[in-house]
Design an enzyme around this catalytic site. Sequence first.
Site: not given
Ligand code: FAD
Ligand code: SIN
Length: 539
Positions: A286, A347
Amino acid sequence: MKYSEYSAVIIGSGAAGLYAALKISQQINLPEGLLIVSKSNLGESNSRYAQGGIVAVMHQNPNDKVSLHVKDTLNAGAGLSDEKVVEYISQASDEVLNDLIKLGVNFDKDKNSNLMFTLEAAHSVRRILHSGGDATGKGITDALSKAVLSDNNITVLENAMAVEILISAEKECKGVIIYNELTQEHEVVYTSALILATGGVGQVYKYTTNPEGATGDGIALAYEAGAKIRDMEFIQFHPTALALSPNSKNRFLISEAVRGEGAKLVNTDGEEFMSRYSDKRELAPRDVVTRAIYNEMKKEHSSNVFLNATVINHNKLMSRFPTISNKCLANGVDISKDPIPVAPAAHYTMGGIMADVSGKTSIKGLYAIGEVASTGLHGANRLASNSLLECVVCAYELADYLSFANLEVPQKIDAGIKKMIDVYSHSISGKSYDIDSLKHQLKDVMWNNVGIIRNEESLLKAKDLISELKNEFKRMRKCLSIKEYEYRNMLTVASLIIDSAIQRKESRGAHARSDFKTTSEISVHSVLEKEVEKDLIKC
Ligand code: FAD
Ligand code: SIN
């Protein structure tokens, strides 16, 4: 002030938080129950918008094995991934993915009911599971949210934000202060296991694929509490976000899987340019693709390049990428006929709170899982679709670890903690701030000076500008709204990124400095740790 006690408290309801809640509830006796707190509605998160999929090294995939996935992850990580962690997470993927399937996540299957594996950049084989074509995150968070809501051990608190971690004189975590946006009150929650699953920091940049809530809260809170923060200079810029105009800031992702299925990048002259940058062309890591696009845009004075997906078979394009094709069509781009205007956008946060695979941080009682954590899996550059895998494996391991821990709620709260709580029981007055405008100023500073390419001059300039913004905003503890708290945290996170970027005097992975070359020398992690003011936590 309202006070409550829970055996475990999870902050965040993305993939990491939701799955941890379910596994902890399934495996552990919770005399005081489990609380999951979410800044918005349950499941609203970066996870929800994940498109491409989740890495799964599964026994039914004859082309894959752990050693291949480890090799790809280490290659992408540019010498900074921890090989043991990579192996551990890869090894666990088969068991954890099967558990997700049992919990109701529907991954796409072919007509013979076999799981379908797709390809993304820098993966040597097809190993990525997806759901709803390009709606993997929705598939996962919907299934997990449903299971959480039907679990009687779990209490859900929505529209509430964790704003400070309670740390005792012994430097142990004893709970958290929550700001409830609906009641506009602060609440104290005591617990012996505080789990941060708050996601990443994309919103500190002008252009990002991340939704509004990705303001780095968990990292800022943990830093202020004295936890070790690692590798914050490594921000991943996704190469292909929809760039309809320079003004569209929250940028819809065009999944890497579209390139995985054959789409080509072309510049504004119509030239396929990737072969000039890497022999892996569109499927180079990437950071390489992002810098190639950045160069082309600069050379052509343009605000985007194009992704040509018309080369993909029409039926396949429509069935694999329904979310992307509908979103583009709604904006006047028919991806089966038109090239898609794309540009890089912030991202993913490779760094974060230093934690092991079961979420343990440098502070007893404080755990970090998912994007908020830095486990050593991603190194200097994350391999696509490894982050959802890290979320669920670390949540699974955390539940396992906590099943041997004592989850009795702390009874003795020291005078230092009482003093911390006092700050939130007094009312504050003073100037009102135009937070939207301040956030925009901060995002501009970060994009222009700490973006895809940085150097000493731009980083020092950013440091000064962020200091000025900090001096202007007088609320570095109690604030009056979620927006104000987010801005407070964004200022902290911006400083952490800048300080780590200044510290790293080399180009490596996603940290590209125009004043230092890429080296192949062995490198070390950057670690930042605040000396927590003793008067705050002492009697
Ligand atoms: P998040 O899913 O971001 O959840 C964080 C949570 O914490 C949310 O509910 C938020 O509201 C809450 N929160 C934050 N701060 C506070 C606070 N102070 N108090 C209370 N609540 C709070 N990764 C992959 O592996 N495959 C993919 O295909 C992929 N596609 C992606 C596409 C997009 C558009 C994006 C943005 C990311 C993508 N990623 C992908 C990355 C991946 O989605 C994230 O790294 C992963 O989902 C993070 O999950 P998480 O549970 O750690 O955090
Ligand atoms: C990822 O962030 O791991 C995948 C995002 C994508 O679908 O390109």
